[in-house]
Scaffold this active site. Structure first.
Site, PDB file in Angstrom:
ATOM      1  N   HIS A 256       0.880  -1.171   0.000  1.00  0.00           N
ATOM      2  CA  HIS A 256       0.000   0.000   0.000  1.00  0.00           C
ATOM      3  C   HIS A 256       0.911   1.213   0.000  1.00  0.00           C
ATOM      4  CE1 HIS A 256      -3.096   2.870   0.863  1.00  0.00           C
ATOM      5  NE2 HIS A 256      -4.043   1.927   0.922  1.00  0.00           N
ATOM      6  N   HIS A 336      -6.573  27.711 -49.524  1.00  0.00           N
ATOM      7  CA  HIS A 336      -6.771  26.476 -50.325  1.00  0.00           C
ATOM      8  C   HIS A 336      -5.487  26.067 -51.045  1.00  0.00           C
ATOM      9  CE1 HIS A 336     -11.159  26.899 -49.828  1.00  0.00           C
ATOM     10  NE2 HIS A 336     -10.862  28.182 -49.863  1.00  0.00           N
ATOM     11  N   SER A 437      19.804  13.846 -44.975  1.00  0.00           N
ATOM     12  CA  SER A 437      19.237  12.567 -45.361  1.00  0.00           C
ATOM     13  C   SER A 437      20.378  11.568 -45.479  1.00  0.00           C
ATOM     14  CB  SER A 437      18.520  12.736 -46.699  1.00  0.00           C
ATOM     15  OG  SER A 437      18.530  11.534 -47.420  1.00  0.00           O
ATOM     16  N   ASN A 451       9.682  16.675 -35.423  1.00  0.00           N
ATOM     17  CA  ASN A 451       9.745  16.086 -34.085  1.00  0.00           C
ATOM     18  C   ASN A 451       8.678  16.728 -33.188  1.00  0.00           C
ATOM     19  OD1 ASN A 451      10.687  16.363 -31.160  1.00  0.00           O
ATOM     20  ND2 ASN A 451      11.965  14.695 -31.892  1.00  0.00           N
ATOM     21  N   ARG A 477     -15.722   5.505  -5.218  1.00  0.00           N
ATOM     22  CA  ARG A 477     -14.379   5.500  -5.798  1.00  0.00           C
ATOM     23  C   ARG A 477     -14.098   4.155  -6.424  1.00  0.00           C
ATOM     24  NH1 ARG A 477      -8.610   6.331  -3.823  1.00  0.00           N
ATOM     25  NH2 ARG A 477      -8.452   6.190  -6.061  1.00  0.00           N
TER      26      ARG A 477
HETATM   27  O1  2SA Z   1      -7.142   4.939   2.364  1.00  0.00           O
HETATM   28  C1  2SA Z   1      -7.416   3.931   1.702  1.00  0.00           C
HETATM   29  O2  2SA Z   1      -6.566   3.108   1.391  1.00  0.00           O
HETATM   30  C2  2SA Z   1      -8.842   3.763   1.309  1.00  0.00           C
HETATM   31  C3  2SA Z   1      -9.049   2.656   0.294  1.00  0.00           C
HETATM   32  N1  2SA Z   1      -8.799   3.156  -1.059  1.00  0.00           N
HETATM   33  C4  2SA Z   1      -7.574   3.373  -1.555  1.00  0.00           C
HETATM   34  N2  2SA Z   1      -7.218   4.622  -1.837  1.00  0.00           N
HETATM   35  C5  2SA Z   1      -5.995   4.901  -2.343  1.00  0.00           C
HETATM   36  N3  2SA Z   1      -5.039   3.939  -2.568  1.00  0.00           N
HETATM   37  C6  2SA Z   1      -5.377   2.652  -2.309  1.00  0.00           C
HETATM   38  C7  2SA Z   1      -6.644   2.329  -1.822  1.00  0.00           C
HETATM   39  N4  2SA Z   1      -6.689   1.005  -1.700  1.00  0.00           N
HETATM   40  C8  2SA Z   1      -5.482   0.509  -2.075  1.00  0.00           C
HETATM   41  N5  2SA Z   1      -4.668   1.505  -2.452  1.00  0.00           N
HETATM   42  C9  2SA Z   1      -3.246   1.445  -2.904  1.00  0.00           C
HETATM   43  O3  2SA Z   1      -3.093   2.142  -4.149  1.00  0.00           O
HETATM   44  C10 2SA Z   1      -2.007   1.576  -4.883  1.00  0.00           C
HETATM   45  C11 2SA Z   1      -2.459   1.280  -6.309  1.00  0.00           C
HETATM   46  O4  2SA Z   1      -1.374   0.960  -7.083  1.00  0.00           O
HETATM   47  P1  2SA Z   1      -1.343   1.339  -8.640  1.00  0.00           P
HETATM   48  O5  2SA Z   1      -2.509   0.625  -9.248  1.00  0.00           O
HETATM   49  O6  2SA Z   1      -0.028   0.844  -9.111  1.00  0.00           O
HETATM   50  O7  2SA Z   1      -1.472   2.835  -8.708  1.00  0.00           O
HETATM   51  C12 2SA Z   1      -1.560   0.350  -4.138  1.00  0.00           C
HETATM   52  O8  2SA Z   1      -0.413   0.621  -3.386  1.00  0.00           O
HETATM   53  C13 2SA Z   1      -2.778   0.080  -3.253  1.00  0.00           C
HETATM   54  O9  2SA Z   1      -2.451  -0.627  -2.082  1.00  0.00           O
HETATM   55  C14 2SA Z   1     -10.496   2.200   0.426  1.00  0.00           C
HETATM   56  O10 2SA Z   1     -10.673   1.056   0.852  1.00  0.00           O
HETATM   57  O11 2SA Z   1     -11.432   2.909   0.111  1.00  0.00           O
END
Ligand code: 2SA
Length: 647
Positions: A256, A336, A437, A451, A477
């Site tokens: 996490h 044109h 070239s 580029n 979410r």
């Molecule tokens: O505060 C919270 O964590 C709340 C939780 N929701 C979350 N919110 C934000 N991040 C979270 C959430 N859940 C997981 N993770 C962690 O996000 C990371 C995702 O990794 P990636 O897909 O590589 O961006 C990766 O490190 C995940 O572990 C909920 O249950 O609503």
């Protein structure tokens, strides 16, 4: 892909008998089995995987122009065969008497395909291939193919067994931003990388703890001493790559990423007695998104202010300089793609400068938002109270679309410059040792503008994906935004690279006034427009039709125009004015517009005049002060005056 399909097959077979409620429209419907639903995906995916394997991966090697005439010079016999091959392939006719040679060239393509598919080479060839006299050559070809195949196998082997050689470096990076172009975009790294994200998360977590210490009701976190405050500030100011790596190591255990930051800070603060007492108030009452949304907002704000705007402003200023330096350089317009009423080179450049400055201003006016009570404003962001668990990301869409509009205008500029260079209106300053070239030594290609255009396309694709995707999140979410937001650096990086390339291209430009003038000298027909307007003014019958008769599809020059004007029944003064007109001087207010471009561009948040007021000023100054010189357009001025009076 195969592993994925096999995993689905296993899931399907293992659960073949597990009955499951269907849910058409999300509502209970005729049951199915879990295994059957999985098998549907396995089969769909395997079909598409097969379709991918069947795509012919094609190659071109040697063409009808360039390569062919080079061969004609010395190897006429081979060139003849080559030509017959080309014609035959075009007609789709494979049978013929000309034998193996042409087919051998043709065989190259299936070889490539089969090597990539790791199959035994098999050739789609006419039966004539197997004629006895061709057999020997065929086996030679096979020999060459098997050699190529072994080289390919070696490459495959290297990438599988010797992965240490493929650690990330500028040569192995999958994204050219992180490899080839790193030097040009690395200024974004402190903000837009994973390091940047971790840094801003650390900053937000610390600022939140500091904020808690200032809220009287939160008695558990008393006011920090100066020492404790500067300790915390020191963690932000002294944040290093090693610190970020430490966070990453913690994340390996937590899986996490935000919680890893919290643990990192708790570890770091154990040595500070005041803070050690309130460690549990790190990340207090927060979801990860409370930290993340502010970190993302700060990443964007700082990257745009510190890296993007300075280069965008440099670009707009360079265009202003180009506009002013060439305000008076008359140029044939090409509506044109055909000769049309002249302009000046400077005026055309000023149009781009003003358009870009408008969008740059729009970007600066987007409110960068955050959720998390009024704490947000203390970080210099706007507070968005109407959110779910996540800040809704709508401002990001607004911001990225504003970049897309800026980028689109620059694509328009790059393409115009490409065209003007092709017309030789500009020469490009060459550098000793540089090559245009690989095969045509004379060329100086407009590679900087190419580029820039290419990267703007890529940038806009990235930015439009972000804009479309980020405002959508299921219910309160989903986590899809987390991984997508890691790509913000791509959209901005390709934009930055494109701006720098355009600037580099502009720096190499040399105006070729002789060529511009020559074009105008061969376009006297563009005066048909003002002449017919004056004829209308004085009631000459069928003016448009008469000019059409004189000019359309005809070669018109100084003499024929002069003769035509002299033959008109017009007051002498009007005639004299028309006789003074040339394609160089018929440029209206172009010179003045280009000279005033600085007033029209708007680099500082809406404090300067916009283009509308500039045009208005022209009219005012024109009425009040007829002595204002419109270099090269005095005749047009009097013509305009006549029209104003007439109206
Ligand atoms: O505060 C919270 O964590 C709340 C939780 N929701 C979350 N919110 C934000 N991040 C979270 C959430 N859940 C997981 N993770 C962690 O996000 C990371 C995702 O990794 P990636 O897909 O590589 O961006 C990766 O490190 C995940 O572990 C909920 O249950 O609503």
């Amino acid at each position: 892909m195969d592993k994925l399909i096999k995993a689905l097959c296993t899931l399907a077979k293992d659960n073949a008998h597990v009955s499951m409620l269907s849910r058409t429209h999300g509502q209970p419907a005729s049951p199915t089995t879990l295994g059957k639903e999985m098998s549907v995906f396995a089969v769909r995916l395997s079909r598409e995987r097969q379709a991918i394997s069947q795509v012919e991966i094609m190659g071109k090697f040697a063409g009808a122009v360039g390569n062919y005439p080079q061969f004609c010079l010395f190897y006429a016999g081979y060139a003849k065969i080559w030509c017959s091959r080309t014609l035959r392939e075009t007609k789709g006719a494979y049978e013929g008497k000309d034998g193996f040679e042409w087919q051998q060239v043709h065989l190259y393509q299936p070889c490539v395909i089969n090597l990539i598919n790791k199959k035994t080479p098999s050739f789609r060839t006419p039966t004539s291939l197997y004629h006895h006299q061709q057999q020997q050559r065929f086996s030679n070809a096979c020999f060459q193919i098997s050699r190529r195949e072994s080289v390919l196998k070696k490459v495959v082997k290297m990438s599988k067994d010797d992965s240490r050689e493929y650690e990330l470096s500028s040569l192995t990076a999958l994204s050219p931003l992180d490899g080839r172009y790193w030097g040009k975009v690395k200024d974004l790294a402190p903000y837009m990388s994973e390091y940047g994200l971790i840094y801003f998360r650390v900053l937000v977590e610390i600022k939140w703890l500091l904020k808690l210490s200032q809220i009287p009701e939160v008695t558990e976190v008393p006011n920090f001493s100066e020492e404790a405050q500067s300790f915390l500030q020191g963690l932000i100011d002294g944040f290093s790559m090693d610190d970020a790596l430490e966070v990453k190591n913690i994340e390996k255990v937590t899986n996490h990423d935000v919680k890893a930051v919290e643990y990192f800070l708790k570890q770091k603060c154990q040595s500070q007695p005041e803070i050690a007492k309130v460690l549990e108030f790190f990340h207090f009452a927060c979801t990860s998104e409370d930290i993340n949304n502010l970190a993302h907002a700060l990443m964007l704000k700082e990257a745009i202010n510190n890296v993007m705007f300075p280069v965008m402003d440099k670009l707009i200023k360079a265009l202003c300089t180009l506009a002013k330096d060439n305000a008076h350089v008359s140029m044939l317009s090409r509506t044109h793609g055909q000769p049309a009423s002249p302009t000046t080179l400077g005026k055309e450049m000023s149009v781009f400068a003003v358009r870009l400055s408008r969008e740059r201003q729009a970007i600066s006016q987007v409110e960068i938002m955050g959720k998390f009570a009024e704490f947000v404003t203390s970080l210099g962001l706007s507070f968005n109270p109407y959110v779910t668990q996540i800040e809704t990301h709508d401002y990001m869409a607004t911001l990225f679309y504003a970049f897309i509009r800026f980028n689109n205008i620059l694509i328009d500029f790059d393409r115009d410059l490409w065209g003007y260079i092709s017309l030789a209106y500009f020469k490009q300053i060459t550098k000793a040792g540089e090559i245009g070239s690989s095969t045509m030594p004379h060329k100086v290609n407009p590679i900087d503008f190419e580029n820039s255009e290419g990267n703007l396309g890529k940038a806009n694709e990235d930015l439009s994906f972000l804009s479309m995707k980020l405002p959508i999140s299921r219910w309160q979410r989903d986590l899809t935004d987390s991984t997508v937001l890691r790509n913000m650096g791509g959209g901005l990086g390709h934009s930055l690279l494109a701006y720098k390339s355009a600037l580099q291209g502009i720096g190499k430009l040399q105006v070729n006034e002789a060529r511009l003038s020559d074009d105008l000298n061969h376009a006297w027909e563009v005066l048909a427009e003002p002449i017919q307007t004056v004829m209308r003014r004085y009631g000459v019958p069928e003016p448009y039709e008469k000019l059409k008769e004189l000019t359309r599809g005809k070669t018109v020059n100084n003499e024929s125009i002069r003769e035509f004007i002299l033959g008109l029944e017009l007051p002498e003064e009007a005639k004299a004015n028309l006789l003074k007109l040339t394609p160089h001087s018929y440029v209206g207010a172009a010179v003045e517009l280009a000279r005033n471009v600085d007033a029209a561009v708007n680099l500082v948040n809406g404090k300067k005049e916009m283009i509308g007021s500039v045009s208005f000023r022209f009219v005012v100054s024109f009425k009040c002060d007829p002595s204002v010189t419109w270099k090269g357009s005095a005749v047009f001025r009097s013509l305009l005056l006549e029209l104003v009076i007439a109206n």
